[in-house]
Design a protein around this motif. Structure first.
Motif, PDB file in Angstrom:
ATOM      1  N   LEU A 206      28.949 109.410 -57.151  1.00 17.37           N
ATOM      2  CA  LEU A 206      27.565 109.093 -57.513  1.00 17.37           C
ATOM      3  C   LEU A 206      26.636 109.281 -56.310  1.00 17.37           C
ATOM      4  N   ALA A 207      27.111 108.893 -55.118  1.00 19.91           N
ATOM      5  CA  ALA A 207      26.298 109.061 -53.909  1.00 19.91           C
ATOM      6  C   ALA A 207      26.046 110.536 -53.620  1.00 19.91           C
ATOM      7  N   SER A 208      27.066 111.372 -53.844  1.00 17.92           N
ATOM      8  CA  SER A 208      26.878 112.801 -53.589  1.00 17.92           C
ATOM      9  C   SER A 208      25.853 113.418 -54.540  1.00 17.92           C
ATOM     10  N   LEU A 209      25.719 112.838 -55.732  1.00 18.74           N
ATOM     11  CA  LEU A 209      24.698 113.322 -56.667  1.00 18.74           C
ATOM     12  C   LEU A 209      23.287 113.106 -56.121  1.00 18.74           C
ATOM     13  N   ILE A 210      23.102 112.048 -55.332  1.00 21.07           N
ATOM     14  CA  ILE A 210      21.791 111.816 -54.710  1.00 21.07           C
ATOM     15  C   ILE A 210      21.458 112.958 -53.757  1.00 21.07           C
ATOM     16  N   LEU A 211      22.459 113.413 -52.989  1.00 23.32           N
ATOM     17  CA  LEU A 211      22.226 114.546 -52.087  1.00 23.32           C
ATOM     18  C   LEU A 211      21.959 115.821 -52.877  1.00 23.32           C
ATOM     19  N   VAL A 212      22.594 115.972 -54.030  1.00 22.43           N
ATOM     20  CA  VAL A 212      22.328 117.130 -54.886  1.00 22.43           C
ATOM     21  C   VAL A 212      20.855 117.163 -55.272  1.00 22.43           C
TER      22      VAL A 212
END
Length: 583
Positions: A524-530
């Motif tokens: 979920l955190a990596s989706l923020i970077l996306v």
């Protein structure tokens, strides 16, 4: 007196870009000793009388050393590459040789704290290999960094299986001797190629991608051979001579990249000897450390303008990058993803033991994990580069998918069924391997290459922290708690046994449910970077490198054309002189 042509080409080859890349492959093939911890950890646990919490503490210090590479990055900023490789070789031998002496009872039994120092020092040496070989290769091939990272980290992923075959051929089935092999072999490889690997003027060719794919095919053949040999060794009893034959095949496969390097350097040598027309020139000389700033701009000090950040993709200073929101998000999903994966990798031997698998089968799991670790690295390097260039598919989104896949592997350990550990080994190995090239490539794309040797090491600082919390404080303590429950049911206590062992599906269930949840949070955190980088990845992130290369092409073409014209004028003058003499 001029050197013979063969001697001239040999000197050109040994200083060449492609031989440097071949040397990087060999160094990275010996830089994965930390992945063999599951094989020799049982020897450490039994010979030194550790419980699982102490063993996991040792494992966490291994991960700390392996992932805290800031020192190697800072050393690389101020010293030449040969010094970085020499220092790494010295640390590797010192750390692992001390562990060997302790396990073999050749020195007084060291305290757990001192053993943690030994393994931290030995594991930290791989950062010097990474910084010396991997960072230099990315700087020498900046337009294909994803592919380069995938290839080099792929060979690191195979190193566990390669070194297992070598130690079986030399020492037989002796885990103590494996530690000795880990001490001297990687150090020896770095010492041999210490002057070969260095940043150099980039020689750019139109068929560069084709050559990289040829290297890929060789590495895949090596991986498939290692997988076939590993499976065969579990079905048939191999003699030491048979192990030696398998090592000979591995060495023969490593000669193929050497022949490819000779071929490419020979092409460059012929082009250098025979200048070609400007229309077909494909060689350009670039700065070994690409300068992405406009030349009129003054050089920005390393720690200046902390809060005056440049656009994504330009050169950040070290503190600009470390204090950016993008890096903080990257730290978060690195903590979750790599922390959970390292915990699974380090405990895989004990997991197999708790589920009742025999020792030979446990080694199969570890070999499968090592080989699929390789496939994960290769996939994330080549696939992410292709998806990015052709479809503008952002690397952070691929990281999200990899972390979700990792959750499945962790849940297979939490809720096992017959044969599930085979599947879990493949999934965890693949997802663990895929994370590292993606993290390194994302850092190079968002923050530039100027301080890459430091930043890529900073980018994995969250990994040992995650490993310590998830491995020691959660997994190790929950395992020991279950083992003590079993002893209590038998009417025994901790002092009754030398080694604390837990057998049953309950030993790791709660711990791996927690790991799966943590990894899902990282996805979920990596989706923020996306979301934050979607506009950046929609653009042409390699445009500046291409423009720089085109400028180099024009300059080189002009130089080659003039050189060719000069040769023709000289030839014409000689012919006219001969004609006048005849007359």
């Amino acid at each position: 007196m001029a050197k013979p042509p063969l001697a001239q080409f040999a000197a050109h080859f040994l200083r060449g870009q492609w031989f440097s890349l071949f040397a990087s492959f060999l160094i990275m093939s010996g830089a994965g000793a930390t992945y063999l911890f599951s094989i020799y950890s049982k020897e450490i646990k039994s010979s030194l009388g550790y419980d699982q919490t102490t063993l996991n503490l040792l494992s966490s210090f291994k991960d700390l050393g392996a992932n805290v590479g800031v020192l190697s990055g800072l050393v690389a900023e101020v010293t030449p590459t040969w010094f970085v490789l020499c220092l790494g070789a010295a640390l590797n031998f010192a750390g692992y040789f001390a562990i060997y002496l302790a396990v073999a009872a050749k020195i007084p039994r060291p305290s757990p704290a001192l053993m943690c120092v030994f393994i931290c020092v030995g594991a930290n040496s791989q950062n010097f290999a990474n910084t010396g070989a991997l960072v230099t290769a990315v700087q020498n091939f900046p337009e294909n960094r994803g592919i380069m990272l995938g290839l080099l980290k792929g060979f690191t992923g195979l190193s566990g299986a390669i070194m297992t075959q070598i130690y079986l051929a030399i020492y037989g089935n002796d885990a103590k001797s494996l530690i000795l092999l880990i001490a001297w072999l990687p150090a020896a490889i770095s010492a041999v190629f210490v002057y070969t690997i260095r940043p150099m003027a980039v020689v750019r060719r139109g068929n560069e991608i084709r050559v990289f794919y040829q290297y890929l095919y060789v590495s895949i053949a090596l991986a498939l051979f290692l997988m076939a040999v590993t499976i065969s060794q579990k079905l048939v009893a191999f003699s030491q001579a048979a192990y030696a034959c398998s090592v000979a095949v591995v060495c023969a496969l490593f000669l193929v990249p050497l022949f490819l390097a000779i071929r490419e350097e020979l092409v460059l040598w012929n082009q250098k000897k025979n200048p070609i027309s400007p229309n077909s020139i494909v060689i350009s000389k670039l700065d070994p450390k690409p300068k992405l700033e406009i030349e009129e701009k003054p050089n920005t000090p390393c720690f200046a303008d902390i809060f005056n950040k440049p656009p994504r993709g330009e050169d950040y200073t070290i503190l600009q990058a470390l204090l950016s929101t993008d890096m903080l998000i990257l730290f978060l999903f690195t903590f979750c993803g790599l922390g959970s994966s390292l915990t699974a990798v380090d405990n895989l031997g004990q997991i197999g033991e708790s589920l009742g698998y025999p020792t030979k089968t446990i080694k199969t799991f570890l070999s499968l994990l090592s080989i699929w670790n390789y496939f994960g690295r290769i996939f994330s390097g080549f696939a992410s580069e292709t998806l990015l260039v052709k479809y503008k598919f952002p690397r952070p989104l691929l990281m999200t998918l990899v972390l979700l896949l990792s959750c499945i592997g962790l849940l297979l350990i939490a809720f096992p069924f017959p044969g599930s550990l085979y599947i879990a080994s493949v999934i965890i190995g693949f997802s663990f391997g895929a994370q590292l090239p993606l993290i390194f490539a994302i850092i190079s794309e968002l923050f530039g290459l100027k301080y890459y040797s430091t930043l890529f090491n900073c980018g994995q600082l969250a990994s040992p922290l995650g490993s310590y919390i998830l491995n020691v404080l959660i997994t190790g303590r929950l395992y020991d708690r279950e083992a003590l429950k079993t002893l209590k049911q038998k009417g025994m206590d901790r002092s009754s046994v030398k080694e604390l062992i837990c057998i049953g599906v309950h030993c790791y269930r709660l711990a791996f449910v927690i790991l799966a949840c943590v990894t899902f949070f990282g996805a979920l955190a990596s989706l923020i970077l996306v979301v934050r980088t979607r506009e950046f990845y929609k653009g042409d992130i390699y445009k500046k490198f291409r423009e720089q290369a085109e400028g180099g092409d024009t300059e080189m073409a002009y130089s080659s054309a003039n050189e060719g014209s000069g040769i023709k004028m000289k030839e014409k003058a000689v012919e006219e002189g001969e004609e006048s003499q005849t007359k």
